[in-house]
Enzyme design. Structure first.
Site, PDB file in Angstrom:
ATOM      1  CE  LYS A  13      25.983  25.988-124.359  1.00  0.00           C
ATOM      2  NZ  LYS A  13      24.884  25.036-124.053  1.00  0.00           N
ATOM      3  NE  ARG A  21      27.835  21.760-122.153  1.00  0.00           N
ATOM      4  CZ  ARG A  21      26.875  21.961-121.263  1.00  0.00           C
ATOM      5  NH1 ARG A  21      27.134  21.775-119.965  1.00  0.00           N
ATOM      6  NH2 ARG A  21      25.682  22.357-121.644  1.00  0.00           N
ATOM      7  CG  ASP A  64      11.414  -6.320-104.303  1.00  0.00           C
ATOM      8  OD1 ASP A  64      10.381  -5.808-104.794  1.00  0.00           O
ATOM      9  OD2 ASP A  64      11.938  -7.355-104.773  1.00  0.00           O
ATOM     10  N   GLY A  65      10.451  -2.712-104.339  1.00  0.00           N
ATOM     11  CA  GLY A  65      10.538  -1.689-105.371  1.00  0.00           C
ATOM     12  C   GLY A  65      10.255  -2.175-106.769  1.00  0.00           C
ATOM     13  CG  ASP A  83      17.548  25.375-125.256  1.00  0.00           C
ATOM     14  OD1 ASP A  83      17.666  24.578-126.217  1.00  0.00           O
ATOM     15  OD2 ASP A  83      18.485  25.626-124.471  1.00  0.00           O
TER      16      ASP A  83
END
Length: 314
Positions: A194, A196, A37-38, A221
């Protein structure tokens, strides 16, 4: 250096083996599997009673599976009477969810820190958190390493002329990082403005600072996720006449359209560390992978000996 245990999850076995080789300490036997079932099954196959245990497991994609595996391993060690358990997280998932920037949203980075602490971790060793203040989310000591020395040494080895280098910050939030790299590598510093527009999309309009025309541009980054920011910055830098662009990151998450964007970004090199394992389809011809195993291995050695790790920041 033989009186502690190194135990690796399945998230980044290659890096774990490199750390093991650096320390001269074999990885301890562990059985990790899943029920039909994981559900995750874990059994440590060696005695850890009274030992210092280091669990090597970045919470990289698939994040939830690797995080749950880490929690189960911590619980296994604590119930087997390990003296001290240190969670070694070369990459800390959920780090970008570190604040409430609108109503009715969680601070998931704090939640995950609580899970790791409550599971039984006595200490955390991690690298290049998305925001340094995440260290304060943990109620146990955190050793926060930076991959900057590894990245800097790589570019210094290329012998690039300092008067032709421009270190470009891909956004305002990375200015401090860019200044740190410029101090070590040399060159001028510039910033990409930048904006967003959504969780997935950003726009880049201007370059603030030194001219990039005819220059060798280095961009750093902490992570590349969908590569929207870094590729948008690369486009405007190309439009301003840069001779070549090199991109460097600690964590190459590379999800969604990242690989396709990087492929079309006309980059001279894409330098990353092995904090996250890359699949063959994520590695482009210009990709260069640097190992952080000596950095993490030396930190583990110094933590175990109760020595200072501040030298590793230089």
């Amino acid at each position: 250096m033989t009186d502690f245990k190194l135990i690796s999850g399945n998230a980044n076995l290659a890096l774990s083996h490199r750390i093991s080789e650096y320390l001269g300490v074999p990885l301890s036997e562990i059985s990790l599997s899943a029920f039909p079932d994981g559900e995750i099954s874990c059994k440590i196959e060696e005695d850890v009673r009274g030992r210092d245990v280091y669990l090597l497991q970045p919470t990289s994609p698939p994040v939830n599976d690797h995080l749950m595996q880490l929690l189960v391993m911590i619980d296994s060690c604590k119930r087997a009477s390990a003296e001290r358990v240190t969670a070694v997280l070369p990459y800390f998932g959920y780090a970008r969810q570190d604040r409430k920037d609108e109503g009715r949203v969680p601070i998931t980075a704090k939640l995950v820190a609580n899970l790791i602490t409550r599971a039984g971790a006595d200490r955390v060793l991690t690298m290049d958190l998305h925001a340094a203040q995440i260290q304060g989310f943990f109620d146990v000591p955190v050793d926060h390493l930076y991959a900057a020395p590894v990245l800097n040494d790589h570019f210094l080895s290329l012998g690039l002329p300092r008067d032709e280098i421009v270190i470009v910050s891909p956004d305002e939030g990375s200015i401090k990082r860019a200044l740190g790299h410029a101090k070590r590598i040399g060159g001028n510093v510039a910033i990409v403005d930048k904006r967003r527009t959504s969780a997935e999309e950003t726009t880049q309009e201007n370059i603030i600072g030194g001219p990039v025309e005819g220059k060798i541009v280095l961009m750093f980054d902490d992570m590349i996720s969908t590569a929207g920011s870094i590729c948008g910055a690369a486009k405007i830098i190309h439009d301003r006449g840069a001779r070549e662009i090199h991109v460097a990151t600690t964590h190459a998450v590379l999800c969604g359209p990242a690989v396709e964007r990087l492929k079309n970004a006309n980059l001279a090199s894409i330098v990353c560390t092995d904090s996250i394992p890359l699949t063959p389809d994520q590695i482009l011809p210009q990709t260069q992978i640097l190992t952080v195993a000596p950095l993490l291995g030396e930190a583990i050695k110094r933590i175990h000996r109760n020595e200072s790790i501040s030298r590793l920041f230089q």
